[in-house]
Design a protein around this motif. Sequence first.
Motif, short mmCIF file in Angstrom:
data_model
loop_
_atom_site.label_atom_id
_atom_site.label_comp_id
_atom_site.label_asym_id
_atom_site.label_seq_id
_atom_site.Cartn_x
_atom_site.Cartn_y
_atom_site.Cartn_z
N ARG A 34 99.70 53.21 105.33
CA ARG A 34 100.73 54.21 105.60
C ARG A 34 101.92 53.95 104.69
NH1 ARG A 34 99.62 52.57 110.95
NH2 ARG A 34 98.37 54.11 112.03
N GLY A 35 102.36 54.98 104.01
CA GLY A 35 103.55 54.86 103.17
C GLY A 35 104.79 55.30 103.93
N ASP A 36 105.96 54.98 103.40
CA ASP A 36 107.22 55.35 104.04
C ASP A 36 107.42 56.86 104.07
OD1 ASP A 36 107.78 52.71 104.42
OD2 ASP A 36 109.02 52.54 102.63
N THR A 37 107.00 57.55 103.02
CA THR A 37 107.22 58.99 102.93
C THR A 37 105.94 59.78 103.17
OG1 THR A 37 106.85 58.90 100.56
CG2 THR A 37 109.14 58.71 101.32
N ASN A 38 105.06 59.22 103.97
CA ASN A 38 103.80 59.88 104.34
C ASN A 38 102.88 60.09 103.14
OD1 ASN A 38 102.22 60.65 106.42
ND2 ASN A 38 103.08 62.70 106.64
N ASN A 39 103.02 59.24 102.11
CA ASN A 39 102.14 59.34 100.96
C ASN A 39 100.98 58.36 101.11
OD1 ASN A 39 103.77 57.13 100.67
ND2 ASN A 39 104.09 57.36 98.49
N LEU A 40 99.92 58.56 100.38
CA LEU A 40 98.74 57.73 100.46
C LEU A 40 98.89 56.52 99.55
CD1 LEU A 40 95.83 57.28 101.41
CD2 LEU A 40 95.09 58.70 99.49
N LEU A 41 98.71 55.34 100.10
CA LEU A 41 98.75 54.09 99.34
C LEU A 41 97.40 53.41 99.46
CD1 LEU A 41 102.19 52.73 100.58
CD2 LEU A 41 101.73 53.89 98.43
N ILE A 42 96.82 53.03 98.33
CA ILE A 42 95.54 52.34 98.34
C ILE A 42 95.67 51.08 97.50
CG2 ILE A 42 93.13 52.43 97.56
CD1 ILE A 42 93.00 55.25 98.50
N GLY A 43 95.09 50.02 98.01
CA GLY A 43 95.09 48.75 97.28
C GLY A 43 93.82 47.97 97.59
N ARG A 44 93.59 46.93 96.81
CA ARG A 44 92.46 46.04 97.03
C ARG A 44 92.99 44.76 97.65
NH1 ARG A 44 87.46 46.53 95.57
NH2 ARG A 44 87.91 48.15 94.03
N CYS A 45 92.40 44.35 98.76
CA CYS A 45 92.84 43.15 99.47
C CYS A 45 92.54 41.91 98.63
CB CYS A 45 92.11 43.07 100.81
SG CYS A 45 92.58 41.64 101.79
N ILE A 46 93.58 41.09 98.42
CA ILE A 46 93.43 39.86 97.64
C ILE A 46 93.40 38.65 98.57
CG2 ILE A 46 94.49 38.39 95.89
CD1 ILE A 46 95.83 40.87 94.77
N CYS A 58 96.76 50.38 93.63
CA CYS A 58 96.07 51.33 92.76
C CYS A 58 96.90 52.61 92.68
CB CYS A 58 94.69 51.67 93.31
SG CYS A 58 93.56 50.28 93.38
N ASP A 59 96.82 53.30 91.55
CA ASP A 59 97.48 54.60 91.35
C ASP A 59 96.44 55.69 91.39
OD1 ASP A 59 100.10 53.70 90.99
OD2 ASP A 59 99.80 53.37 88.85
N GLY A 60 96.75 56.80 92.05
CA GLY A 60 95.85 57.94 92.11
C GLY A 60 96.26 58.88 93.23
N SER A 61 95.40 59.85 93.52
CA SER A 61 95.65 60.79 94.61
C SER A 61 94.31 61.23 95.19
CB SER A 61 96.44 62.00 94.11
OG SER A 61 95.63 62.78 93.26
N TYR A 62 94.37 62.15 96.15
CA TYR A 62 93.13 62.64 96.76
C TYR A 62 92.17 63.23 95.74
CZ TYR A 62 95.21 62.20 101.41
OH TYR A 62 95.78 61.72 102.56
#
Length: 115
Positions: A34-46, A58-62
């Motif tokens: 969950r992002g602060d401004t209701n945007n999608l955040l995706i990352g890889r767990c390290i 990661c950078d991208g969108s739907y």
Amino acid sequence: MYAGPYQKVTGTTSRVISECDISGLENGHLVALRGDTNNLLIGRCITIMEEEIEVSWCDGSYTTIWQPSKMKDPNNPRKLVDWTDKVPKSSIILYDFTFTSTGRLRKATVDHLKS
């Protein structure tokens, strides 16, 4: 490469695990947050810690390709490194999903994230 006629994929490959039980979270899993401004955040767990995880963003969108997000190296401003950060486990809304072969989100994942 041709592998024969198209067959609908069934079974665990279309499975999407949600936030209800994050005990199966492992290093290397993709996580949606969950992002602060209701945007999608995706990352890889390290790294997994008790109350938070370290992710490589990661950078991208739907509808676009997802690629590792880069930032300037603090020790060498001409060099780019993966952008990492620590986030609370409570912000995870989805984990253990995969991208398509072209680096996009799968339809089942997008549908789950939008609902």
